[in-house]
Design a protein around this motif. Sequence first.
Motif, short mmCIF file in Angstrom:
data_model
loop_
_atom_site.label_atom_id
_atom_site.label_comp_id
_atom_site.label_asym_id
_atom_site.label_seq_id
_atom_site.Cartn_x
_atom_site.Cartn_y
_atom_site.Cartn_z
N MET A 153 -6.69 -3.23 -5.79
CA MET A 153 -5.26 -2.96 -5.98
C MET A 153 -4.48 -4.27 -5.99
O MET A 153 -3.60 -4.48 -6.82
CB MET A 153 -4.80 -2.05 -4.83
N GLN A 194 0.82 -1.21 0.00
CA GLN A 194 0.00 0.00 0.00
C GLN A 194 0.86 1.26 0.00
O GLN A 194 0.54 2.24 -0.67
CB GLN A 194 -0.93 0.00 1.21
N ALA A 209 -6.03 5.75 -2.24
CA ALA A 209 -4.86 4.94 -1.94
C ALA A 209 -4.35 5.24 -0.54
O ALA A 209 -4.05 4.34 0.24
CB ALA A 209 -3.76 5.20 -2.97
N SER A 246 -2.50 -5.00 -9.40
CA SER A 246 -1.05 -4.88 -9.40
C SER A 246 -0.35 -6.20 -9.13
O SER A 246 0.79 -6.40 -9.54
CB SER A 246 -0.60 -3.87 -8.35
N ASP A 302 1.89 1.83 -3.35
CA ASP A 302 0.73 2.25 -4.13
C ASP A 302 0.48 3.75 -3.92
O ASP A 302 0.20 4.49 -4.86
CB ASP A 302 -0.48 1.42 -3.68
#
Lengths: 375, 672
Positions: free
Chosen positions: A363, A183, A278, A367, A186
């Motif tokens: 996410m 994260q 995010a 990803s 991200d």
Amino acid sequence: MKRTTMFGSRAKAVVATMAALGLAAGCANPQGLGSGGSESSSEMPARTELVIPYSEGGGTDTWARFLAPYLEKHVEGNPAFTPKNVPGGESITGSNQFVQSGGTDGSQVLVTSGTTYFQALLGRSEVQFDFTRLRPLILNGTGGVIYASPSTGIRSAGDLADLKKPLTYGGISATGLDLTMLQAFDVLGTKLDATFGFEGRGPARLAFERGEVNVDYQTTSAYLTQVKPLVDDGKAVPLMSFGMLKDGEIVRDPNVPDLPTVEEVYRQLHGKAPSGEAYEAYRAFLVPGYVYQKGLWANEGTPDPIVQSYRDAADKISKDPKFASSSEEVLGGYPLYSGEEAEEELQEAFRIKPEVREYTLDMLKKSYDVTLEGN
Amino acid sequence: MLDAALSALGALLDPTTLAFLVAGVLAGLVIGIIPGLGGTGAVAILLPFVFIIEPQQALALIIGAVAVVHTSDTISSVLIGIPGSASATVLMLDGHEMAKRGQGARALSIAFLASMAGGLLGAVGLTLSIPLARPLVLNFGSPELFMLTVLGISLAALLSRGNMLKGLIAGAFGLLLGEIGAAPAAADYRFTFGTLFLNEGLDLVAVALGIFGIAEVVSLVARKTSIASGSGIGSGWGTGLRDVLRHWTHVLRGAFVGIWAGVLPGVGATAGTWMAYGQARATARRKGKNKFGKGDPRGIIAPESANNSVEAGDLIPTLLFGIPGGAPAALLLGALLVFGIEPGPRIITDHLDIIYTIVWSFALASVIGAALCFLLSFPLAKLSFVRFPVLAGGLVVILFTSGFQESQQIAVLQVMLLLGAIGWAMKSTGFPRAPFLIGFVLSVPLERYYYLTANLYSFSEWALRPGVLVMAAVLVIPLVLAAVRWARARAARTGAEPVAGAAGDTPADEDDGEPEGTQAPPAWTLAVTGGFLVVFAGGFLLAQGYSEKARLVPTLVCLLGAALAALALAVQVYTRRRASSDEVRVTAWREELGWVTRAFAWLVAFIALVYVLGLVLAALVFVPVFLWRVAQMRPHAIATYTVVLLGVLLLLQRFADIALPVGYLTPAILVA
């Protein structure tokens, strides 16, 4: 049954010491299924079990066992603490068992760690506990440091802006504590090429040392003991830390005061404070995952006097000189919080917005090609 | 350096510290003797003390226990054929065979001497490898670990000589069973059928106790005799000493394999011990006195030497990298942290004294442990001459209790029972179980290091690394040699005497022969092989529902297993046509089947009782009835037996944190 006659006088001692425990364990169904718990009494029981949903000898187990003698000394009524490990199912097994049969009379308290919280936050279908309803008693945080290999050409976090190739990272599982690392990248908008399947943070660190991966994170205490020597030898470059929480703000981690936080690095790269989905997702997992990683919890409905005596103990333990001198290594220099201080922030974190959870799962899928079952 | 070593020895010889060392040794020995309770059990006993005593003493206590657990776990493997721990299963091949011939004393004396030597060599190895360990561990990356697991799995083929097809099927089945639970490289849970209990995967101890222990209990109860034939418990100790001296190179080689299996994170004690056995067996001369699998002393020496030195090697990643290899090492790590000692690269410079305390403790504990085991084994050796049903009453309770410890989920009891049935079926239809266990242990590491290797390196990068090439050579050269030998033998044999060995076998040395006991008729073998085929087919179908990275390995394993099972079926159908049925064998089999069915019925009844009453009360009902009906013991003996057994269980529950399964009606006072 002729049980008592067969065991003779020794049984009496066992009976006596286990009488309180018997209440604690509530009904005797296998695995403690069904309704448990006895009448709530606001008196502190003579014995309290620390239900540890992790195996013996691990980090959380060590934390709980280290704390036990201080709890015994400082919790009002001085209950005797006995640890009980119920490992398995990424700590879901033991935590479920606790909410089902742990009772509300303080004869059992639950020990938790970041992994326990993440299962709830990610909405795993097996989870039967709800941290917005459980009562936090004592909490203790940890921090994390992200570092990279000099072979990447990175000299400091500012260099993350102009990377030629994505950094390679070795993780255990995308849905465990590695998630915060994913994260953070991200948030920063830096691509990470992650490989999962390492047995633990230790083997992942070895892979970093071998040059198999070139970016890694460790908890602050592991960073200071295992990675700092590498930094001194010029074999690792520290980039940033997860920081710690102070008055609702993420500030620099006092254990690594020279390192910027993820937020500072974002500002350096993008020229403004981080915001948006995010960042919201990162914060939602960071607070329970690191800031309050280890905790003691009581079931919903536990009488206030019992809850309060634990919360009061947090402060008394922190001031215990013996604790202060020996807690550095085990707690990594992070303070104990009483549940009172942390309750609001934790409740907010666990009332995770469906869109934040959705964003996180999305996410992971986009990803890292990770899909959670049942989601 | 010498100063530090001597001062550490001085500190250790302090009476209090020494007392803690001996206490640790005693705890380790007792836990080791009880089948299925190993390092984790010892940790549970020691935990309450570790955080309240002085650092040096705590270290002595932990190391004392860790160093000897694998010395005493040999006893039950050798004497009664019930694995004392997962890694002690290897002793059921040669160690137990020797005991069955009435040479239990010889087997034990070999085992204890090799253990002691392994422990001492482990301590020496620990000292010597401290400066070398860091670079070596860092040179051993994912590709090397991957090749090492491949090498380990190839042992499955080595251990099924004479029965290659069946052995490989068993190995594939082990791999498949090992895949239950969380996939290493994806977020999937595989083959869990929606139960949280299986998410963690099957526990090695429960699997080993089921497939070997329960299966053994069931078939031995059927025979009603004692395990060993003949008499002469006390003899053979000297022979054992001579065996060890004659094969001293195997002591060294076993210890060497053991240390490295310990040093490398991710290999584990069980795989390391089997690898030590494998290398001894693979390099033994084919001609002459090769009796591997039938009581060869080298088959005891190598693994025994290894399983003690594994524990020493295991300390290196703990101390130098802060990575514990198992529960005992994790406890040590926790204890060091509490005392303000931080394992890591600086420990050599900052805390050399700690390292020497550990080394000396390990060496001293190995000697004390082996000596105590010698003393203990004189009375314990008599166990193999007791009528088996008498032992079985207590063993059933102990096996299920031990298997319960790791997961502490009552469902594990049913899994053990099922595995017991599978183990017995494999045993009586000639499927070797050692390849199964190897497959099971290495399943997840194989998959993990495959993905790490494939993701982190390109093929040409990893395949050409020197370590990988060396291991590939170790893997391929014997195959080439075997092929050459086979070709020569074929050329030489022009219609002369046929060489033993059925279709599909590699060069036959008569290692395993037929497993002892009543053999099932061909129809049964056919049915069991068919069963494996169905399992692999089912596994294949289930695997197709998983995400890409969780699917590949189970798919391959299932395809391989199904192909092997289909081939085996074809061979069996083909040979069966030629085989004539043998009246005597059929009657014997029917009788055996009847007994085994009854034995299973007893076990099912016990498990049902545990579900209702919990283990303590279930044992209170089951043990006397079993001893009365099956073992036909006298009432007062039954009473004493039951009371002692329950006393031991409750003591363990109270003081050793051993969890006892709780049933629907267990009274609250029995719940700890």
